[in-house]
Design a protein around this motif. Structure first.
Motif, PDB file in Angstrom:
ATOM      1  N   ILE A   1       0.837  -1.206   0.000  1.00  0.00           N
ATOM      2  CA  ILE A   1       0.000   0.000   0.000  1.00  0.00           C
ATOM      3  C   ILE A   1       0.871   1.255   0.000  1.00  0.00           C
ATOM      4  CG2 ILE A   1      -1.835   1.245   1.196  1.00  0.00           C
ATOM      5  CD1 ILE A   1      -2.729  -1.410   2.379  1.00  0.00           C
TER       6      ILE A   1
ATOM      7  N   TYR B   1      -8.075   1.512  -2.937  1.00  0.00           N
ATOM      8  CA  TYR B   1      -6.635   1.483  -3.189  1.00  0.00           C
ATOM      9  C   TYR B   1      -6.249   2.195  -4.477  1.00  0.00           C
ATOM     10  CZ  TYR B   1      -6.006  -1.834   0.658  1.00  0.00           C
ATOM     11  OH  TYR B   1      -5.968  -2.414   1.903  1.00  0.00           O
TER      12      TYR B   1
ATOM     13  N   VAL C   1      -5.223   5.752  -3.165  1.00  0.00           N
ATOM     14  CA  VAL C   1      -4.296   5.910  -2.037  1.00  0.00           C
ATOM     15  C   VAL C   1      -3.095   6.749  -2.483  1.00  0.00           C
ATOM     16  CG1 VAL C   1      -2.684   4.713  -0.506  1.00  0.00           C
ATOM     17  CG2 VAL C   1      -4.954   3.781  -0.906  1.00  0.00           C
TER      18      VAL C   1
ATOM     19  N   TYR D   1      -1.401   7.500   3.324  1.00  0.00           N
ATOM     20  CA  TYR D   1      -0.807   6.392   4.078  1.00  0.00           C
ATOM     21  C   TYR D   1      -0.365   6.867   5.466  1.00  0.00           C
ATOM     22  CZ  TYR D   1       2.029   2.317   5.173  1.00  0.00           C
ATOM     23  OH  TYR D   1       2.547   1.196   5.788  1.00  0.00           O
TER      24      TYR D   1
END
Length: 286
Positions: free
Chosen positions: A58, A236, A239, A244
């Motif tokens: 991620i 996602y 992102v 984050y």
């Protein structure tokens, strides 16, 4: 007396710089620990937190998406800013120039949250741009349906928001170009585009440094617009690097969040300093 006045004027800046420096050092220290919900008593672990962060899919997606958005915003936003600034420069009326510049700067007065909310409505199939496309018998676009289209969609909103800022700094640089050079080019028969790209732009590199650096900073650290469009951290495709940090910190993975903040700061510093140094050398070498 004058020295004391100067010291008093600098005092707030010095205090603020000291506070900021303290938190930067504190953040760097935390990034070398294992502080998280699972380790409430942090211990120094060296580069282990950074190693874990670089293995995180991620995090890598966030850096990748931020880089894509930044590249699109810089490429398109810079071209539009230069063209708009050029158009405003050649206007003879200062009143018209001020009115058009105010219109271009208007998106900067809108809060990031409002911009994100507006973008969310624009990309809705039922009431947004696709509704208009349907009425015009044009194919609908899946604005947030793929990873790349999601980055393009965010970039379009950022271009709308930041182009006015770039225009302002380019216009300021253009107005600083000696009028004698421009008049000489006009006498030689050069048109507006030739004057803009052959005369004005090469003599306005200082505008490049400020405008592109600010666009880079704002777009690489983007948070609010993708956060609103993605409904938080669940999508996602949307992102980003700063999202984050937010998710890691509020998930009580404090060391991971701090390490991400350090990496973003290092990336931004290296890019901006290297870019500014390169252009300043070109300016001084002329």
């Amino acid at each position: 007396m004058a020295k004391w006045q100067g010291a008093l004027m600098l005092a707030p800046a010095i205090v603020f710089a000291g506070i900021a420096l303290y938190f930067v050092i504190w953040n760097i220290y935390i990034s070398f620990t294992n502080w998280s919900i699972f380790n409430p008593k942090p211990k120094l672990v060296g580069l282990s937190t950074y190693a874990a962060l670089l293995r995180d899919m991620i995090f890598k997606l966030g850096i990748e998406h931020s880089a894509i958005i930044t590249a699109i915003v810089l490429a398109v936003g810079t071209v539009l800013s230069i063209l708009f600034a050029g158009g405003l420069f050649f206007l003879r009326s200062n009143v018209q120039r001020s009115v058009y510049l105010s219109i271009l700067l208007y998106p900067m007065t809108v809060s990031s949250a409002s911009t994100g909310l507006i973008a969310e409505f624009l990309y809705m199939r039922q009431i947004g741009i696709d509704w208009l496309f349907t009425k015009l018998h044009l194919p609908a676009v899946s604005w947030l349906g793929t990873s790349l289209m999601s980055q393009v969609s965010v970039s379009l909103i950022e271009i709308w928001a930041l182009t006015g800022l770039g225009t302002l700094f380019y216009l300021a640089a253009f107005l600083g170009v000696p009028k004698e050079i421009i008049e000489a080019a006009r006498i030689d028969g050069a048109g507006p585009f030739k004057i803009l790209f052959r005369i004005i732009l090469p003599n306005s590199l200082s505008g490049f440094i400020i405008a592109t650096s600010l666009m880079f900073l704002f777009s690489f650290k983007i948070f609010t617009v993708p956060y609103f469009l993605g409904g938080g951290f669940t999508n996602y495709y949307l992102v980003t690097a700063t999202m984050y940090i937010y998710n890691a910190w509020f998930g009580e993975h404090f060391a991971m969040a701090s390490a991400d903040a350090v990496i973003i700061t290092v990336i931004v510093t290296i890019v901006v300093v290297a870019y500014a140094t390169y252009l300043l050398k070109k300016i001084s070498g002329r």
